[in-house]
Design a protein around this motif. Structure first.
Motif, PDB file in Angstrom:
ATOM      1  N   ARG A  15       0.919  -1.215  -0.082  1.00 21.57           N
ATOM      2  CA  ARG A  15       0.052  -0.104   0.150  1.00 21.57           C
ATOM      3  C   ARG A  15       0.988   1.043   0.023  1.00 21.57           C
ATOM      4  N   GLU A  41      -7.546   6.256   5.349  1.00 23.11           N
ATOM      5  CA  GLU A  41      -8.705   5.962   6.450  1.00 23.11           C
ATOM      6  C   GLU A  41      -8.816   4.569   7.023  1.00 23.11           C
ATOM      7  N   ASP A  42      -8.692   3.467   6.017  1.00 17.94           N
ATOM      8  CA  ASP A  42      -8.971   2.032   6.148  1.00 17.94           C
ATOM      9  C   ASP A  42      -7.945   1.518   7.073  1.00 17.94           C
ATOM     10  N   ILE A  43      -6.830   1.890   6.939  1.00 17.74           N
ATOM     11  CA  ILE A  43      -5.462   1.046   7.535  1.00 17.74           C
ATOM     12  C   ILE A  43      -4.978   1.973   8.600  1.00 17.74           C
ATOM     13  N   GLY A 108      -3.283   4.600   0.979  1.00 16.00           N
ATOM     14  CA  GLY A 108      -3.821   3.148   1.189  1.00 16.00           C
ATOM     15  C   GLY A 108      -4.237   2.592  -0.391  1.00 16.00           C
TER      16      GLY A 108
END
Length: 112
Positions: A15, A41-43, A108
């Motif tokens: 990523r 945001e997700d990680i 990401g």
């Protein structure tokens, strides 16, 4: 060279993240920095130790987008817990040159 399957490659989460903090890591065996990298945001923000002091000054790294493996197990390095592996290539002297993206992409984003 060992051949792997496509399924093996798909397991590796490569990523893009942006370096948001750099500090010295005097307890490391080899000269290194402690990095905090925003992988979106997700990680979220992950920390890593990187032996990149030969080619990079701390100020040069701030805001730089790098490629990291975000799904390895955490690894303790001296008194620091590394949460991701920042990728790079060794130059002719064995010093690491970071791998990065040619143009800005969202934090990401996954290598495909």
């Amino acid at each position: 060279m060992q051949e792997i399957s496509w399924q093996d490659f798909e397991k590796v989460e490569l990523r893009v993240g942006t370096i948001i903090s750099v500090s010295d890591f005097p307890k490391a065996k080899k000269p290194a920095y402690k990095l905090q990298v925003d992988f979106g945001e997700d990680i979220g923000v992950l920390q890593s130790s990187a032996q990149i002091t030969r080619h990079y000054q701390k100020d040069d790294l701030m805001g730089k987008q790098v490629i990291g493996v975000v799904n390895f197990p955490k690894k303790q390095i001296a008194n620091f817990m590394s949460e991701c592996l920042i990728t790079g290539f060794a130059d002719e002297n064995g010093d690491i040159v970071l791998s990065s993206v040619e143009r800005p992409v969202p934090n990401g984003a996954k290598l495909i």
